[in-house]
Design a protein around this motif. Structure first.
Motif, PDB file in Angstrom:
ATOM      1  N   LYS A   1      85.943 125.271 -12.194  1.00 37.24           N
ATOM      2  CA  LYS A   1      85.860 123.909 -11.640  1.00 37.24           C
ATOM      3  C   LYS A   1      85.621 123.951 -10.132  1.00 37.24           C
ATOM      4  O   LYS A   1      84.841 123.165  -9.595  1.00 37.24           O
ATOM      5  CB  LYS A   1      87.139 123.132 -11.945  1.00 37.24           C
ATOM      6  N   GLN A   2      86.314 124.861  -9.455  1.00 42.20           N
ATOM      7  CA  GLN A   2      86.134 124.993  -8.013  1.00 42.20           C
ATOM      8  C   GLN A   2      84.704 125.429  -7.680  1.00 42.20           C
ATOM      9  O   GLN A   2      84.081 124.901  -6.752  1.00 42.20           O
ATOM     10  CB  GLN A   2      87.138 126.003  -7.453  1.00 42.20           C
ATOM     11  N   ILE A   3      84.192 126.355  -8.448  1.00 44.12           N
ATOM     12  CA  ILE A   3      82.826 126.844  -8.232  1.00 44.12           C
ATOM     13  C   ILE A   3      81.824 125.711  -8.450  1.00 44.12           C
ATOM     14  O   ILE A   3      80.859 125.560  -7.685  1.00 44.12           O
ATOM     15  CB  ILE A   3      82.544 128.059  -9.139  1.00 44.12           C
ATOM     16  N   ALA A   4      82.080 124.864  -9.446  1.00 44.31           N
ATOM     17  CA  ALA A   4      81.199 123.720  -9.710  1.00 44.31           C
ATOM     18  C   ALA A   4      81.216 122.740  -8.537  1.00 44.31           C
ATOM     19  O   ALA A   4      80.175 122.166  -8.182  1.00 44.31           O
ATOM     20  CB  ALA A   4      81.613 123.020 -10.998  1.00 44.31           C
ATOM     21  N   VAL A   5      82.378 122.555  -7.913  1.00 46.38           N
ATOM     22  CA  VAL A   5      82.473 121.671  -6.745  1.00 46.38           C
ATOM     23  C   VAL A   5      81.621 122.228  -5.603  1.00 46.38           C
ATOM     24  O   VAL A   5      80.881 121.487  -4.944  1.00 46.38           O
ATOM     25  CB  VAL A   5      83.944 121.484  -6.305  1.00 46.38           C
ATOM     26  N   ILE A   6      81.713 123.536  -5.371  1.00 48.14           N
ATOM     27  CA  ILE A   6      80.905 124.150  -4.308  1.00 48.14           C
ATOM     28  C   ILE A   6      79.417 124.007  -4.627  1.00 48.14           C
ATOM     29  O   ILE A   6      78.620 123.643  -3.754  1.00 48.14           O
ATOM     30  CB  ILE A   6      81.273 125.638  -4.119  1.00 48.14           C
ATOM     31  N   ALA A   7      79.037 124.267  -5.877  1.00 47.07           N
ATOM     32  CA  ALA A   7      77.626 124.153  -6.267  1.00 47.07           C
ATOM     33  C   ALA A   7      77.113 122.735  -6.033  1.00 47.07           C
ATOM     34  O   ALA A   7      75.996 122.544  -5.536  1.00 47.07           O
ATOM     35  CB  ALA A   7      77.454 124.557  -7.733  1.00 47.07           C
ATOM     36  N   GLU A   8      77.933 121.748  -6.369  1.00 43.80           N
ATOM     37  CA  GLU A   8      77.521 120.352  -6.155  1.00 43.80           C
ATOM     38  C   GLU A   8      77.388 120.048  -4.673  1.00 43.80           C
ATOM     39  O   GLU A   8      76.445 119.387  -4.244  1.00 43.80           O
ATOM     40  CB  GLU A   8      78.535 119.408  -6.813  1.00 43.80           C
ATOM     41  N   LEU A   9      78.327 120.539  -3.875  1.00 43.88           N
ATOM     42  CA  LEU A   9      78.282 120.309  -2.435  1.00 43.88           C
ATOM     43  C   LEU A   9      77.016 120.937  -1.832  1.00 43.88           C
ATOM     44  O   LEU A   9      76.355 120.327  -0.995  1.00 43.88           O
ATOM     45  CB  LEU A   9      79.534 120.916  -1.789  1.00 43.88           C
ATOM     46  N   LEU A  10      76.663 122.133  -2.260  1.00 48.00           N
ATOM     47  CA  LEU A  10      75.484 122.815  -1.711  1.00 48.00           C
ATOM     48  C   LEU A  10      74.177 122.200  -2.194  1.00 48.00           C
ATOM     49  O   LEU A  10      73.173 122.244  -1.486  1.00 48.00           O
ATOM     50  CB  LEU A  10      75.535 124.307  -2.056  1.00 48.00           C
ATOM     51  N   GLY A  11      74.209 121.641  -3.387  1.00 45.50           N
ATOM     52  CA  GLY A  11      73.064 120.909  -3.916  1.00 45.50           C
ATOM     53  C   GLY A  11      71.772 121.690  -3.913  1.00 45.50           C
ATOM     54  O   GLY A  11      71.739 122.887  -4.182  1.00 45.50           O
ATOM     55  N   GLU A  12      70.700 121.011  -3.548  1.00 47.95           N
ATOM     56  CA  GLU A  12      69.363 121.605  -3.613  1.00 47.95           C
ATOM     57  C   GLU A  12      69.114 122.643  -2.522  1.00 47.95           C
ATOM     58  O   GLU A  12      68.110 123.351  -2.563  1.00 47.95           O
ATOM     59  CB  GLU A  12      68.288 120.517  -3.554  1.00 47.95           C
ATOM     60  N   ASP A  13      70.043 122.769  -1.568  1.00 49.72           N
ATOM     61  CA  ASP A  13      69.908 123.790  -0.530  1.00 49.72           C
ATOM     62  C   ASP A  13      70.376 125.163  -1.011  1.00 49.72           C
ATOM     63  O   ASP A  13      70.306 126.139  -0.275  1.00 49.72           O
ATOM     64  CB  ASP A  13      70.693 123.397   0.725  1.00 49.72           C
ATOM     65  N   CYS A  14      70.878 125.223  -2.243  1.00 57.64           N
ATOM     66  CA  CYS A  14      71.308 126.481  -2.835  1.00 57.64           C
ATOM     67  C   CYS A  14      70.361 126.843  -3.973  1.00 57.64           C
ATOM     68  O   CYS A  14      70.105 126.031  -4.852  1.00 57.64           O
ATOM     69  CB  CYS A  14      72.736 126.354  -3.358  1.00 57.64           C
TER      70      CYS A  14
END
Length: 158
Positions: free
Chosen positions: A124-137
């Motif tokens: 869940k924490q990793i998903a939050v980071i992925a969402e925060l980084l969005g298309e820049d990741c």
């Protein structure tokens, strides 16, 4: 440069501050100086870069956090500083930093450590980071801890 008292403070605290109600006072008594002088000297050494930090280093395993993962992210270099700052501010990220890529084998430039009591918590924490980084990741991976390593810094002999 450090003087004799600074060296003694480093030696007295390099394995950690004493686990007592007044740790600076305990160090001061050991060295024959005041607690105020210990605190001021440590602050000065921190400011000068002689010591890197004064912080608690928890044993996550003993606290019940058994799913600890270093997340690595391939983030757009134009936004890595601002995105890294936002990731570092997440309450579940214990440390976050930028590192150089080593292409073609290692494309990741942003690292963030997460700690979960369960694998689902960590995911869940990793998903939050992925969402925060969005298309820049562009991609990411997770390197889960398999054992705890002894965390120590520089040791100065007496």
């Amino acid at each position: 440069m450090i003087d004799t008292i600074d060296r003694q403070i480093i030696q007295a605290t390099q394995a950690g501050l004493p686990l007592v109600a007044e740790p600076y006072q305990a160090v001061a008594e050991q060295l024959g100086i005041t607690a105020q002088e210990v605190m001021l000297r440590m602050a000065d050494m921190l400011e000068a870069g002689i010591i890197r930090r004064i912080a608690a280093v928890p044993n996550h395993y003993k606290l019940g956090y058994r799913h600890n993962g270093m997340t690595v992210w391939d983030v757009d270099d134009r936004h890595v500083d601002s995105l890294g700052q936002r990731v570092a501010e997440l309450p579940f990220v214990s440390h976050c930093y930028q590192r150089p890529r080593h292409l073609p084998d290692w494309p990741y430039n942003l690292f963030a450590m997460v700690h979960g009591k369960t694998e689902q918590d960590a995911e869940k924490q990793i998903a939050v980071i992925a969402e925060l980084l969005g298309e820049d990741c562009y991609r990411h991976a997770v390197l889960y801890s398999t054992k705890i390593l002894k965390k120590t810094g520089l040791r100065i002999a007496g």
